[in-house]
Design an enzyme around this catalytic site. Structure first.
Site, short mmCIF file in Angstrom:
data_model
loop_
_atom_site.label_atom_id
_atom_site.label_comp_id
_atom_site.label_asym_id
_atom_site.label_seq_id
_atom_site.Cartn_x
_atom_site.Cartn_y
_atom_site.Cartn_z
CB THR A 62 84.48 85.11 78.63
OG1 THR A 62 85.45 84.31 79.30
CG2 THR A 62 83.54 85.71 79.65
NE ARG A 92 78.68 92.02 85.99
CZ ARG A 92 79.01 90.84 85.51
NH1 ARG A 92 80.06 90.73 84.71
NH2 ARG A 92 78.29 89.79 85.80
CB THR A 140 74.95 84.63 85.34
OG1 THR A 140 76.34 84.31 85.20
CG2 THR A 140 74.42 84.04 86.63
CG ASP A 192 79.74 81.46 85.07
OD1 ASP A 192 79.86 81.69 83.85
OD2 ASP A 192 79.55 82.35 85.92
#
Ligand SMILES: Nc1ncnc2c1ncn2[C@@H]1O[C@H](COP(=O)(O)OP(=O)(O)OP(=O)(O)O)[C@@H](O)[C@H]1O
Ligand SMILES: [Mg+2]
Length: 329
Positions: free
Chosen positions: A159, A218, A66, A110
């Site tokens: 993913t 993250r 992102t 996404d």
């Protein structure tokens, strides 16, 4: 899976991440090959005054897909529209988004592998010819009209690039396969986050947290927040490696950053299946998890750390996994 080590975003990550997102390629840490290739792609397009080719970003959760989509729109100085595969259930949903794009805009989809089939087919034509066919009317009186679209750049994130049908994959001019980050790169990510949070943290502590972050920015940022909490509660105004270690122990983050589900997968392979190769669905059923979670969230990291192997017959734990868990081969 314990939330702490899951690469997928939680509510509190989202709020925090928007403040920490690098906004241009230069600030984006690591992924040097991808950065260089993207930079070329964007520069060439800008020299020729056209929209860059469509870009596919593939890789496990939390590695910066992102973020890169936002960077692409920033770098070319054009607007960004964000949507996601699961919200596009009908071709009409996508046609509406596409026809509202203005010239040169970036459309970010996404989880593009979760888009409905009919929408996917509409996207093929849009990507290639900047045109969509839409049905008007119903029943016998229905007819299809062709709509011209403004040129745009599609940035897709997934993913699970293996789940994309090849006609869709082939229509991207460039695919960036994001890799897990090296510990040294995560140290940069952490240092940067610490500065933004006004935390005093020494290099040893940074190194400790980065080595337990599953190669994922993250997770690094999330562990840093937990260590910060621990420092606040212990009334310490600076963070050293001892404090970081104590904090991470409280949260049961082990020395490789494995969490409970990672360990359950390894334990199942070693004890329940006694080292025999195991298929994905069998493994998922044994653990009561979705095969998708095992395949896209758990396995990539275990593979990269050399803790499991994928053979044509199935998954197997390696001797390293036995040693890490303190089990006999
Ligand atoms: N290369 C990087 N440099 C610095 N920070 C990064 C980098 N990559 C990711 N981050 C940090 O990690 C956070 C998560 O990244 P991002 O949301 O882009 O991941 P993602 O790949 O889109 O994950 P998901 O698959 O869950 O959507 C970002 O907000 C940012 O703070
Ligand atoms: Mg994302």
């Amino acid at each position: 899976m314990s939330e702490l080590l899951d690469g997928q975003a939680t509510e509190s990550d989202l709020a925090f991440e928007s403040a920490l997102r690098p906004s241009n390629l230069e600030e984006f840490i690591g992924q040097d090959k991808v950065k260089q290739q993207l930079d070329l792609l964007l520069k060439a397009a800008s020299l020729q005054n056209r929209s860059p080719d469509h870009i596919l970003l593939a890789g496990p959760p939390g590695l910066g897909k992102t973020t890169l989509a936002m960077i692409v729109s920033n770098e070319i100085g054009s607007g960004l529209r964000m949507t996601s595969g699961p919200t596009i259930q009908h071709a009409g949903d996508l046609a509406a988004v596409l026809s509202s794009l203005s010239a040169g805009e970036v459309l970010f989809i996404d989880e593009i592998h979760r888009m409905a089939r009919p929408a996917e087919e509409l996207l093929y034509m849009a990507m290639e010819d900047f045109r969509v066919d839409v049905m008007v009317g119903k029943g016998a009186g229905a007819s299809s009209i062709s709509l011209e679209l403004e040129p745009f750049t599609l940035v897709g994130a997934t993913t699970r690039s293996g789940m994309l049908p090849s006609p869709l994959r082939d229509r991207f001019g460039y695919t960036a396969n994001l890799e897990f980050y090296e510990s040294a790169e995560l140290s940069f990510v952490l240092q940067r986050a610490a500065n933004k949070l006004n935390l005093t943290i020494d290099t040893e502590a940074v190194r400790l947290i980065s080595s337990r972050s599953r190669g994922t920015p993250r997770i690094a940022n999330r562990l840093l927040r937990r260590v910060r909490d621990y420092a606040i509660v212990s009334k310490k105004d600076s963070i050293d490696s001892l404090l970081a270690e104590q904090a991470l122990n409280v949260y049961e983050v082990d020395s490789l950053g494995l969490d409970r589900l990672d360990k359950q997968v390894l334990m199942a392979l070693i004890t329940k299946f006694e080292g025999r190769p195991v298929g994905l669905s069998t493994l998922a059923v044994a653990l009561g998890e979705e095969p998708e979670t095992i395949e896209s969230v758990v396995e990539p990291f275990l593979l990269r750390e050399g803790l499991i192997e994928r053979t044509p017959k199935g998954r197997q734990a390696t001797p390293l996994a036995h040693r890490h868990l303190g089990l006999q081969l």
